[in-house]
Write an enzyme that holds these catalytic residues in place. Structure first.
Site, PDB file in Angstrom:
ATOM      1  N   LYS A  59       3.735  -9.643  10.035  1.00  0.00           N
ATOM      2  CA  LYS A  59       3.407  -8.559   9.118  1.00  0.00           C
ATOM      3  C   LYS A  59       2.809  -9.035   7.803  1.00  0.00           C
ATOM      4  O   LYS A  59       2.298  -8.225   7.034  1.00  0.00           O
ATOM      5  CB  LYS A  59       4.638  -7.693   8.870  1.00  0.00           C
ATOM      6  CG  LYS A  59       5.212  -7.030  10.099  1.00  0.00           C
ATOM      7  CD  LYS A  59       4.263  -6.119  10.852  1.00  0.00           C
ATOM      8  CE  LYS A  59       3.653  -5.036  10.026  1.00  0.00           C
ATOM      9  NZ  LYS A  59       3.152  -3.914  10.862  1.00  0.00           N
ATOM     10  N   ASP A  60       2.836 -10.330   7.531  1.00  0.00           N
ATOM     11  CA  ASP A  60       2.170 -10.835   6.318  1.00  0.00           C
ATOM     12  C   ASP A  60       0.690 -10.465   6.328  1.00  0.00           C
ATOM     13  O   ASP A  60       0.094 -10.196   5.290  1.00  0.00           O
ATOM     14  CB  ASP A  60       2.259 -12.366   6.250  1.00  0.00           C
ATOM     15  CG  ASP A  60       3.638 -12.863   5.870  1.00  0.00           C
ATOM     16  OD1 ASP A  60       4.578 -12.044   5.827  1.00  0.00           O
ATOM     17  OD2 ASP A  60       3.774 -14.083   5.636  1.00  0.00           O
TER      18      ASP A  60
END
Ligand code: PMP
Length: 354
Positions: A59-60
């Site tokens: 999700k970065d």
């Protein structure tokens, strides 16, 4: 160096350029060949090691794109606040980036997520608001609460990761091209599960554009509607059961997933019993300490390999690490309560804490 050693690892300096701060260090993760499963299926099973990102998850990438696009569009200004509804990982990515770029971060999370993610978010300086886990249709759902909070604050944005398609753009512009480059374009099958659907959709859109023959299979845990939707699109969306996986499973077709609806060739249902077995197998056979959604993805990759037959290259994603779930996935009591301890070999069971 002997051939035998060469089969297992390559030595020497890996060429990685200097990253200009943490934002520049997100992505470019290794693609790991999982030897035992490749031998078992007579395919190559490759997994993108997203737990190696700065914030420790896939999700970065979405967090960075959502923030950068909001800056470009003039919605987020210096000193502003990022508000997001998240199962945790997007928030963790956003909190890292917020610190690096001088923003504040407010995170709304359902109170069913692991203590490790909540503690980490607080350590990173995010303001965490835990709310009851109610469906999306309920105005008290964590996403709607995040939206309302962003609207009430000056100079604040709501990330809206489920329906903000900058999320899937991150995967269309980075994860997909990386997979293509790392495999020299030799991909036959791609599979992963969906939370927002950003990873699955963005990568599917990129790979299908490069080669429409690549099989894109969505993977789904119990309690989610995605599997049934793709098997029987005419039936109403219905949730059944629940899962130990966090961050995946969905009750609707998000705007992010919508981009890949016409690209889905197959849909795979993975029960928790298979997920937990794979999670321990990957740890003890491969040294991969992965979270439950990642283990589910690996099960899906094996199923896709079996469907396509020997000689194919299958790619999936290792979304995050088991360090985020140690207090549950490695607790004998917790696994017993979930009815899952029985699926683990005796020698693994003996290692576990109460
Ligand atoms: N695995 C984990 C552990 C996650 O936190 C998420 C995101 N919620 C996913 C998988 C799913 O990724 P996406 O939102 O891109 O579908």
């Amino acid at each position: 160096m002997s051939l035998l050693i060469k089969r297992f690892y390559s030595t020497g300096i890996k060429n990685r350029a200097i990253a200009n701060g943490i934002c520049d260090a997100i992505g470019n993760t290794p693609l790991i060949r999982i030897g035992s499963l490749s031998e078992q299926t007579k395919c190559n099973i490759y997994a993108k090691a997203e737990f190696m990102n700065v914030g420790g998850s896939v999700k970065d990438r979405a967090a960075l794109y959502i923030i950068r696009k909001a800056e470009e569009e003039g919605k987020l200004k210096p000193g502003g606040t990022i508000v997001e509804g998240t199962a945790g990982n997007t928030g963790i990515g956003m909190a890292h980036i917020a610190n690096a770029l001088g923003y504040k971060c407010v995170i709304y999370m359902p109170n069913t997520q692991s203590a490790e993610k909540v503690n980490l978010l607080r350590s990173l300086g995010a303001q965490v608001k835990l709310v009851p886990a109610v469906p999306f249709e309920d105005p008290q759902n964590y996403n709607h609460q995040a939206k309302r909070e962003a609207e009430s604050l000056p100079n604040a944005i709501w990330g809206n990761q489920f329906d903000n398609v900058h999320n899937r753009l991150a995967h269309f512009e980075t994860t997909g091209p990386e997979i293509w480059q790392q495999t020299n374009g030799k991909v036959d099958g791609w599979t992963c599960s969906t939370g927002t659907g950003g990873t699955f959709a963005g990568v599917s859109m990129y790979l299908k554009q490069k080669n429409p023959k690549i099989t894109c299979a969505v993977a789904d845990p119990p309690g989610s509607v995605i599997y049934n939707y793709f098997k029987n699109p005419s039936l109403p969306l219905k949730r059944e059961g629940s899962s130990i996986t966090e961050g995946i499973g969905q009750g609707r077709i998000t705007d992010n997933l919508q981009g890949a609806v016409s690209l889905v060739d197959d849909s795979l249902f993975i029960p928790d019993s298979e997920t937990i077995q794979m999670l321990y197998r990957m740890l003890y056979q491969e040294g991969l300490f992965i979270g439950a959604s990642s283990a589910l993805n690996v099960v899906a990759a094996v199923k896709l390999a079996e469907k396509l037959g020997p000689g194919h290259n299958i790619v999936t994603v290792l979304a995050d690490s088991a360090t985020r779930y140690q207090t549950n996935l490695f607790s004998k009591n917790w696994l017993t309560n979930k009815g899952l301890l029985q699926y683990l070999p005796n020698e693994y069971q003996q290692q576990l804490n109460q």
